[in-house]
Design a protein around this motif. Structure first.
Motif, PDB file in Angstrom:
ATOM      1  N   VAL A  80       0.848  -1.196   0.000  1.00 11.52           N
ATOM      2  CA  VAL A  80       0.000   0.000   0.000  1.00 11.52           C
ATOM      3  C   VAL A  80       0.883   1.246   0.000  1.00 11.52           C
ATOM      4  CG1 VAL A  80      -1.794   1.282   1.222  1.00 11.52           C
ATOM      5  CG2 VAL A  80      -1.818  -1.231   1.232  1.00 11.52           C
ATOM      6  N   THR A  81       0.768   2.069  -1.033  1.00 12.14           N
ATOM      7  CA  THR A  81       1.579   3.274  -1.178  1.00 12.14           C
ATOM      8  C   THR A  81       0.816   4.475  -0.644  1.00 12.14           C
ATOM      9  OG1 THR A  81       2.555   2.334  -3.158  1.00 12.14           O
ATOM     10  CG2 THR A  81       2.851   4.680  -2.822  1.00 12.14           C
ATOM     11  N   VAL A  82       1.481   5.261   0.221  1.00 10.11           N
ATOM     12  CA  VAL A  82       0.802   6.337   0.942  1.00 10.11           C
ATOM     13  C   VAL A  82       1.448   7.690   0.642  1.00 10.11           C
ATOM     14  CG1 VAL A  82      -0.053   7.094   3.191  1.00 10.11           C
ATOM     15  CG2 VAL A  82       0.407   4.652   2.789  1.00 10.11           C
ATOM     16  N   SER A  83       0.627   8.650   0.202  1.00 11.86           N
ATOM     17  CA  SER A  83       1.078  10.035   0.014  1.00 11.86           C
ATOM     18  C   SER A  83       0.721  10.839   1.260  1.00 11.86           C
ATOM     19  CB  SER A  83       0.440  10.654  -1.230  1.00 11.86           C
ATOM     20  OG  SER A  83      -0.969  10.736  -1.074  1.00 11.86           O
ATOM     21  N   ALA A  84       1.275  12.060   1.347  1.00  9.83           N
ATOM     22  CA  ALA A  84       1.118  12.871   2.556  1.00  9.83           C
ATOM     23  C   ALA A  84       0.227  14.082   2.333  1.00  9.83           C
ATOM     24  CB  ALA A  84       2.488  13.332   3.049  1.00  9.83           C
ATOM     25  N   THR A  85      -0.526  14.442   3.396  1.00 10.41           N
ATOM     26  CA  THR A  85      -1.387  15.622   3.378  1.00 10.41           C
ATOM     27  C   THR A  85      -1.094  16.492   4.599  1.00 10.41           C
ATOM     28  OG1 THR A  85      -3.132  14.430   4.570  1.00 10.41           O
ATOM     29  CG2 THR A  85      -3.246  14.433   2.157  1.00 10.41           C
ATOM     30  N   GLY A  86      -1.594  17.755   4.544  1.00 11.84           N
ATOM     31  CA  GLY A  86      -1.491  18.671   5.662  1.00 11.84           C
ATOM     32  C   GLY A  86      -2.848  18.904   6.295  1.00 11.84           C
ATOM     33  N   VAL A  87      -2.925  19.900   7.171  1.00 10.22           N
ATOM     34  CA  VAL A  87      -4.140  20.131   7.944  1.00 10.22           C
ATOM     35  C   VAL A  87      -5.321  20.540   7.066  1.00 10.22           C
ATOM     36  CG1 VAL A  87      -3.671  22.570   8.421  1.00 10.22           C
ATOM     37  CG2 VAL A  87      -5.012  21.215  10.068  1.00 10.22           C
TER      38      VAL A  87
ATOM     39  N   GLY B  61       0.809  13.784   6.847  1.00 10.61           N
ATOM     40  CA  GLY B  61       2.263  13.701   6.947  1.00 10.61           C
ATOM     41  C   GLY B  61       2.880  15.031   7.347  1.00 10.61           C
ATOM     42  N   GLY B  62       2.036  16.067   7.341  1.00 12.08           N
ATOM     43  CA  GLY B  62       2.494  17.386   7.755  1.00 12.08           C
ATOM     44  C   GLY B  62       2.903  18.275   6.599  1.00 12.08           C
ATOM     45  N   ASP B  63       2.806  19.593   6.824  1.00 12.70           N
ATOM     46  CA  ASP B  63       3.199  20.598   5.831  1.00 12.70           C
ATOM     47  C   ASP B  63       3.516  21.881   6.589  1.00 12.70           C
ATOM     48  OD1 ASP B  63       3.311  22.617   3.863  1.00 12.70           O
ATOM     49  OD2 ASP B  63       1.942  21.518   2.547  1.00 12.70           O
ATOM     50  N   ARG B  64       4.795  22.148   6.769  1.00 11.01           N
ATOM     51  CA  ARG B  64       5.222  23.289   7.582  1.00 11.01           C
ATOM     52  C   ARG B  64       5.181  24.613   6.822  1.00 11.01           C
ATOM     53  NH1 ARG B  64      10.327  25.043   6.374  1.00 11.01           N
ATOM     54  NH2 ARG B  64      11.562  23.683   5.008  1.00 11.01           N
ATOM     55  N   LEU B  65       5.003  24.565   5.494  1.00  9.35           N
ATOM     56  CA  LEU B  65       5.067  25.792   4.695  1.00  9.35           C
ATOM     57  C   LEU B  65       3.707  26.391   4.367  1.00  9.35           C
ATOM     58  CD1 LEU B  65       7.904  24.993   2.099  1.00  9.35           C
ATOM     59  CD2 LEU B  65       8.062  26.210   4.281  1.00  9.35           C
TER      60      LEU B  65
ATOM     61  N   GLN C 230       8.005  15.938   9.587  1.00  7.31           N
ATOM     62  CA  GLN C 230       7.055  15.859   8.490  1.00  7.31           C
ATOM     63  C   GLN C 230       7.643  14.979   7.396  1.00  7.31           C
ATOM     64  OE1 GLN C 230       6.454  19.748   6.719  1.00  7.31           O
ATOM     65  NE2 GLN C 230       8.418  19.704   5.691  1.00  7.31           N
ATOM     66  N   GLY C 231       6.786  14.460   6.537  1.00  9.30           N
ATOM     67  CA  GLY C 231       7.232  13.613   5.440  1.00  9.30           C
ATOM     68  C   GLY C 231       6.221  12.519   5.156  1.00  9.30           C
ATOM     69  N   THR C 232       6.381  11.885   4.012  1.00  2.00           N
ATOM     70  CA  THR C 232       5.541  10.713   3.768  1.00  2.00           C
ATOM     71  C   THR C 232       5.900   9.611   4.758  1.00  2.00           C
ATOM     72  OG1 THR C 232       7.058   9.971   2.016  1.00  2.00           O
ATOM     73  CG2 THR C 232       5.129  11.223   1.328  1.00  2.00           C
ATOM     74  N   SER C 233       7.061   9.746   5.409  1.00  2.00           N
ATOM     75  CA  SER C 233       7.429   8.857   6.526  1.00  2.00           C
ATOM     76  C   SER C 233       6.401   8.918   7.642  1.00  2.00           C
ATOM     77  CB  SER C 233       8.781   9.276   7.113  1.00  2.00           C
ATOM     78  OG  SER C 233       9.836   8.586   6.534  1.00  2.00           O
ATOM     79  N   MET C 234       5.774  10.087   7.801  1.00  2.00           N
ATOM     80  CA  MET C 234       4.777  10.279   8.844  1.00  2.00           C
ATOM     81  C   MET C 234       3.377   9.897   8.347  1.00  2.00           C
ATOM     82  SD  MET C 234       7.566  12.048   9.460  1.00  2.00           S
ATOM     83  CE  MET C 234       8.170  10.662  10.434  1.00  2.00           C
ATOM     84  N   ALA C 235       3.161   9.970   7.043  1.00  3.84           N
ATOM     85  CA  ALA C 235       1.855   9.607   6.474  1.00  3.84           C
ATOM     86  C   ALA C 235       1.622   8.098   6.556  1.00  3.84           C
ATOM     87  CB  ALA C 235       1.767  10.085   5.029  1.00  3.84           C
ATOM     88  N   SER C 236       2.635   7.324   6.186  1.00  3.46           N
ATOM     89  CA  SER C 236       2.479   5.869   6.167  1.00  3.46           C
ATOM     90  C   SER C 236       2.077   5.299   7.526  1.00  3.46           C
ATOM     91  CB  SER C 236       3.772   5.224   5.665  1.00  3.46           C
ATOM     92  OG  SER C 236       3.645   3.825   5.585  1.00  3.46           O
ATOM     93  N   PRO C 237       2.684   5.721   8.642  1.00  2.88           N
ATOM     94  CA  PRO C 237       2.248   5.166   9.941  1.00  2.88           C
ATOM     95  C   PRO C 237       0.830   5.556  10.330  1.00  2.88           C
ATOM     96  CG  PRO C 237       3.962   6.825  10.246  1.00  2.88           C
ATOM     97  CD  PRO C 237       3.914   6.506   8.791  1.00  2.88           C
TER      98      PRO C 237
END
Length: 508
Positions: free
Chosen positions: A371-378, A399-403, A429-436
């Motif tokens: 399962v491939t996971v992309s990242a989103t922000g608030v 996965g977070g978005d600081r900008l 932040q990162g797709t590293s955080m989205a996958s979990p």
């Protein structure tokens, strides 16, 4: 830390899965066959001592024959995974690879690194931002009676309904998510209640070490795995943060090299097999396998890497383990015709090359069934760094978005707050955080549907996701140019796949 999800990860469209599976030599007759080797054993070697994976048929006679050929070619067997036909080898013979590939029964073989072995890769984006005591006090002041002390800063839990889901079903202790990563600090008070030591190990080098604490990070700087573990299953115990599935078990399988932090293929092969053999239901993979960002099937070394890791993950899948992986942080379109890779190999001198992501694969991200996971922000928009691609991304998660996506929280931090080694907390932040986050929702689904197979769990993940559809515009920096192009419709598209995971729907 070079290969945590600051690396990108690809998902496979159906045509890619089919072509990849066929090319890996799983169909009879694909393996290279040659006359048995009769050359004398190699007694001297004048090349660098490298690690290799040698992939064979799984019958005992073939494996024993290949082992003899390995010795004759100047190789030393480190370990053998007979169930999947993968042999991990060290050799200083510069001709070992070409020689062993001509051996009868060898289906693929290649070096797993481009620099010599020394004595004895992740996907986070940017440095960690630790929560100071003053900041923690500010966050705690905003806590409600029913929330964790630092939960006011966890916009990500509220974004997917995980805070409400925990009141209905926090997850089953019979479900374990293994964090294949840099190690997990199981002494952290938010992780200790849910940690499964019996399903944890150090797999660095390809052989599992299950001795006490072997799974822990080398130093506090190897924080990636501990952060990931907290996102999945930090306990609701009134101490700090909460995980998406605070009632499930979490384990740590360390695969990062102690000298350079890289995630070599033999270590990842060990991790998948260990997880499968120890009853793990779900694995989280927030990294790409080093040293190649993309492994091209026309290169014998890279092909062998794809083959070995794929055999291991498919073995685990067949035993009931679902794998989730991060898409990567390069803002690459994984369904494009060409991508410039100027980071590989990352263990020596990178060389710029243009690759076709349908022929050169991000491992384990693009492997079949993962399962491939992309990242989103608030704001539920794709994070500015997140890799994407129609037919590649399966689902999305915070996965977070600081900008460009800043939450109205006490810290006003658009990244993800979670556990760090030595009883600390920090933002990443990162797709590293989205996958979990997605792995946590998968664990909730497995808790609700204990007999669901990996394929059924994946279908459930996609069914409960909320898809915002492609945005009308994705000009995040306002310069008049689209920063990424989303293709697809409301049901499935390149930014979010089938949608953003929803923990509350998962427990209903």
């Amino acid at each position: 830390m070079a290969h945590l999800r600051s690396r990108r990860r690809l998902a496979l469209a159906v045509p890619v899965v089919l072509s990849l599976t066929a090319s890996l030599g799983f169909i009879p007759g694909v393996a290279t066959a040659a006359a048995p080797q009769s050359a004398p054993a190699v007694t001297a070697a004048d090349g660098p001592n490298l690690a290799y994976v040698v992939n064979t048929k799984t019958d005992r006679r073939t494996i024993e024959s290949v082992k003899k050929a390995i010795a004759k070619a100047g190789g030393t067997v480190v370990t053998t995974y007979a169930k999947i036909g993968v042999i991990v080898v060290h050799s200083a013979n510069p001709e070992f690879g070409p020689k062993i590939r001509t051996t009868r029964g060898v289906q693929s073989a290649g070096a797993t690194r481009t620099t010599p072995l020394t004595a004895a890769g992740t996907t986070d984006e940017g440095a960690a931002d630790y929560l100071s005591a003053a900041e923690a006090a500010k966050v705690k002041a905003a806590a409600t009676p029913e929330s964790e002390p630092l939960e006011a800063d966890q916009w990500d839990l509220r974004a997917i309904g995980a805070d409400k889901a925990a009141k209905i079903n926090p997850g089953s202790k019979k479900v374990t998510v293994a964090v294949i990563d840099t190690g997990v600090d199981d002494t952290h008070p938010d992780l200790a209640p849910n940690f499964s030591a019996k399903q944890s190990a150090n797999c660095v080098g390809g052989v599992a070490d299950t001795s006490e604490g072997a799974w822990r990070p080398y130093t506090a700087e190897d924080y990636h795995g501990t952060h990931v573990a907290g996102e999945i299953a930090a306990a609701r115990n009134g101490i700090g943060v909460a995980g998406v599935a605070p009632g499930v078990k979490v384990s740590g399988i360390k695969v990062s090299d102690p000298d350079n932090g890289l995630f070599y293929p033999e270590s990842v092969v060990c991790a998948f097999v260990f997880a499968a053999d120890h009853g793990v239901e779900i694995t989280n993979n927030s990294y790409y396998v080093d040293p190649w960002l993309y492994n091209c099937m026309n290169d014998p070394d890279q092909k062998a890497i794809v083959d070995a890791v794929n055999r291991a993950q498919q073995y685990a899948t067949k035993k009931g383990t679902l794998h989730l992986a991060s898409a990567g942080n390069s803002n690459h379109d994984l369904d494009s015709d060409a991508i410039v890779d100027d980071t590989s190999p990352d263990d020596s001198t990178p060389v710029s090359r243009t690759i076709d992501p349908h022929e050169c694969f991000d491992v384990p991200t693009q492997l079949p069934g993962i399962v491939t996971v992309s990242a989103t922000g608030v704001q539920n928009l794709k994070s500015y760094y997140s890799t994407y691609g129609k037919g590649v991304i399966d689902i999305a998660a915070p996965g977070g978005d600081r900008l460009y996506q800043i939450p109205d929280t006490p810290s006003k931090n658009g990244r993800i707050l979670s556990t760090m080694p030595n009883n600390q907390y920090g933002f990443l932040q990162g797709t590293s955080m989205a996958s979990p986050h997605a792995a946590g929702v998968a664990a909730l689904l497995k808790s609700e549907h204990p007999w669901a197979s990996p394929a059924q769990l994946q279908a459930l993940l996609k069914a409960q996701a909320d898809n915002p559809g492609c945005p009308d515009s994705y000009d995040q920096d306002g310069n008049g140019t689209q920063d990424a192009n989303c293709e697809g419709g409301k049901r499935v598209n390149g930014f979010y796949g089938f949608g953003i995971v929803n923990a509350l729907k998962a427990v209903k």
